[in-house]
Design a protein around this motif. Structure first.
Motif, short mmCIF file in Angstrom:
data_model
loop_
_atom_site.label_atom_id
_atom_site.label_comp_id
_atom_site.label_asym_id
_atom_site.label_seq_id
_atom_site.Cartn_x
_atom_site.Cartn_y
_atom_site.Cartn_z
N ASN A 281 6.84 1.98 1.05
CA ASN A 281 6.91 2.13 2.74
C ASN A 281 8.03 2.96 3.11
O ASN A 281 7.44 4.01 3.87
N SER B 163 -3.21 0.12 -1.38
CA SER B 163 -1.95 0.52 -1.05
C SER B 163 -2.10 2.05 -0.79
O SER B 163 -1.41 2.66 0.28
N LYS C 46 -2.52 2.26 2.61
CA LYS C 46 -1.55 1.94 3.67
C LYS C 46 -0.38 3.10 3.69
O LYS C 46 0.32 3.35 4.63
#
Ligand code: NAD
Length: 441
Positions: free
Chosen positions: A100, A126, A129
Motif C-alpha cells: 500500500n 489486490s 486495491k
C-alpha cells in the motif's frame, strides 16, 4: 525499457539484475539505505548463485542502479514493479502495508502512462486495491493520468532464482488491458524467445489466485508424503520404500514427495495460511489447505519430540545441528524448521552446536539474547560435533551428504544421527554402530 523495482529482496533484486542483463534499464528502490549502499557497491545483500557476477557486470554497464529516492524512480520509469514483502499478519492474512505504501508513492509521483506490475504475492483482489490507491492519489493532485495494474506473480525458487528468472517455465500475466499486455510481451520477450505459449494471460484475479494455487499444490504434496510418513512410523512401514513405490507411477512422479521435517521458507507457510484466509473471507472454509498447514506443523513437533525422548536418555546435554537455512543454496531462514527445533532444544536446557555454510548470521537474528547463550556457531561442520550426543541434520547441503563416520566416532559422545531429510544410508551407519533415526521409518 525503463523499469523501476520497489523492494530489493530475494525477488526484487533477482528480477532487477536479470531484467538489466537482458537489456532493460533498471532502477532498484529500497527503503533500507544500508542495502542500497551495499548494492551500489556491487555487494549482494542476499545469497543467490550467480548473483554477484551479474550484479557487478550490470552496474559497470550502467544497466542497473540503486536508490532510496522513490519519487525519482517512479518519474523515470515506464514500468514499475512492486516486489516488497507481504509477510503474514497474526490472523494469517497477508500484510499489505508495504504494498500500500509503494502504491501511494506511485500515485503521488506518477507523471504519465505507466504499467504497475504486482510482482509480490498478493491476495486476490489486490490489483483492484493498488489501482484504487494510485487513482486516489492522482485525484488528490487533481490530475488525469492513465495507468494499468498488471498481476505478474513470481515463481522463482531461492537457490536457483537466476536460472528460474532467465529460463521461466511460464510467465503469468493478469490484466484486461491490451496496451499493458503488449508492454508485458515486449518486457519479457528476450526471456521466451519466440515461444509465446510461455506467456499465459488471464484476469488479474486469476493471476493472483494462480500464485496461491501453485504454492498450495507444492505444499500439499509435501504434507501428503509427510502424513504418509507418520502412518509409516506407526505401522512399521518404510516411507522411503513407499515413496519409490508411488513415485514410479508417472501420474504421481517423484517431485515434491520427499519426506522430511516439514517445509519452511518465506513463501509456503505464509501463502498456505493466506489462501485459507482468502477462502474463508469469501465464504468457503478450506478443508485441504488447513490440513496441509496443520500436518506441516505436526511434522516439526513430531521430529522434535523424537529427538527429546532420545536426548533424555543420554548423558551429554550437547547436540549438533547441521543446516539452518530452510533449504540448501540459500541464506534464508524464514520459517525454517531449524528455528522450531533449536528453540525446542534450548527450552529443555540442551546446548546446541550449529553449522550452516551461509545462513548462521540470519539465524542469529531469529533468536533472543537468552537463547543465543545456549548456542555456539561453527565454521566447519565436523568441529560442531565435538562432545556432542547427537547429530541432527535439517538442511541437505551437499557438504553434509557423505558422513565421515570414523571421524564422527572420535568426536561424538554418543553415535546418534537424526536425519530430517532422509538422505543417509541406514546400512552404512548401522554397520558402524550408529543409531540412525529418519522420518517415516
Ligand atoms: P524480502 O523481504 O526479501 O524483500 C522485501 C524488500 O522490500 C526489503 O528489502 C524491504 O526493505 C523492501 N521494502 C519494504 N518497503 C518498501 C518500500 N516502501 N519501498 C521500497 N522497498 C521497500 O521479500 P522477498 O522474499 O523478495 O519477497 C517479496 C515478495 O515476493 C513477497 O510477496 C513474496 O511472497 C513474493 N515471493 C517471494 C519468493 C521468494 O522465494 N522469496 C518467491 C516468489 C514470490
Amino acid at each position: 525499457m525503463k523499469i523501476a523495482i520497489f523492494g530489493t529482496g530475494y525477488v526484487g533484486l533477482v528480477s532487477g539484475v536479470c531484467l538489466s542483463e537482458i537489456g532493460h534499464e533498471v532502477i532498484c528502490v529500497d527503503v533500507d539505505k544500508n542495502k542500497i549502499e551495499k548494492l551500489k557497491n556491487g555487494i549482494p545483500t542476499i545469497h543467490e548463485n550467480g548473483l554477484k557476477k551479474l550484479l557487478s557486470k550490470n552496474i559497470k554497464s550502467e544497466s542497473i542502479s540503486f536508490t532510496d529516492d522513490a519519487s525519482f524512480a517512479v518519474k523515470k520509469s515506464k514500468v514499475i514493479f512492486i516486489a516488497v514483502g507481504t509477510p503474514e499478519n497474526n490472523d494469517g492474512t497477508a500484510n499489505m502495508v508495504y504494498v500500500n505504501k509503494v502504491s501511494e508513492t506511485i500515485g503521488k509521483n506518477i507523471n504519465g502512462y505507466k504499467v504497475i506490475i504486482n510482482k509480490s504475492t498478493m491476495p486476490v483482489g489486490s490489483a483492484k486495491k493498488v489501482d484504487k490507491i494510485i487513482s486516489n492519489q492522482i485525484d488528490k493532485r487533481q490530475m488525469e493520468l492513465d495507468f494499468d495494474v498488471v498481476s505478474n506473480p513470481e515463481f522463482l525458487k531461492e537457490g536457483k532464482a537466476i536460472d528460474d528468472f532467465m529460463y521461466p517455465d511460464r510467465i503469468v500475466i493478469g490484466t484486461s488491458s491490451l496496451k499493458a499486455k503488449k508492454i508485458m510481451r515486449d518486457l519479457y520477450k528476450p526471456l521466451i524467445s519466440n515461444d509465446t505459449s510461455k506467456l499465459i494471460t488471464m484476469s488479474n484475479e486469476s493471476a493472483e489466485m494462480t500464485k496461491y494455487a501453485a504454492n498450495a499444490m507444492l505444499a500439499t504434496k509435501i504434507s501428503f508424503i509427510n502424513e504418509m510418513s507418520r502412518i509409516c512410523e506407526n505401522i512399521g512401514a518404510n516411507i522411503n520404500d513407499v515413496r519409490l513405490g508411488i513415485g514410479t507411477d508417472e501420474r504421481i512422479g517423484f517431485k515434491f514427495i520427499y519426506p522430511g521435517v516439514g517445509y519452511g521458507g518465506s513463501c509456503f507457510p505464509k501463502d498456505v495460511k493466506a489462501l485459507a484466509k482468502i477462502a474463508q473471507n469469501n465464504n468457503y472454509n478450506s478443508l485441504l489447505i488447513d490440513a496441509v498447514d496443520k500436518i506441516n506443523k505436526n511434522q516439526k513437533i513430531n521430529f522434535l519430540n523424537r529427538i527429546l525422548v532420545k536426548a533424555d536418555k543420554v548423558k551429554s546435554k550437547i547436540v549438533t545441528i547441521w543446516g539452518l537455512a530452510f533449504k540448501p543454496d540459500t541464506d534464508d531462514v524464514r520459517e525454517a524448521p531449524s528455528i522450531y527445533i533449536v528453540k525446542g532444544l534450548i527450552k529443555k536446557g540442551i546446548k546446541v552446536q550449529c553449522h550452516d555454510p551461509i545462513a548462521s548470521s540470519n539465524f542469529k537474528n531469529e533468536l533472543s539474547k537468552k537463547e543465543l547463550e545456549f548456542i555456539t556457531f561453527y565454521d566447519k561442520p565436523y568441529q560442531a560435533l565435538d562432545d556432542s550426543s547427537m547429530l541432527i541434520m535439517l538442511t541437505e547441503w551437499n557438504e553434509y551428504k557423505q558422513l565421515k563416520l570414523k571421524l564422527m566416532s572420535t568426536k561424538m559422545k554418543n553415535k546418534i544421527v537424526f536425519d530430517g531429510r532422509n538422505i543417509y544410508d541406514r546400512d552404512r551407519l548401522e554397520k558402524q554402530k550408529f543409531e540412525y533415526y529418519e522420518v517415516g521409518v
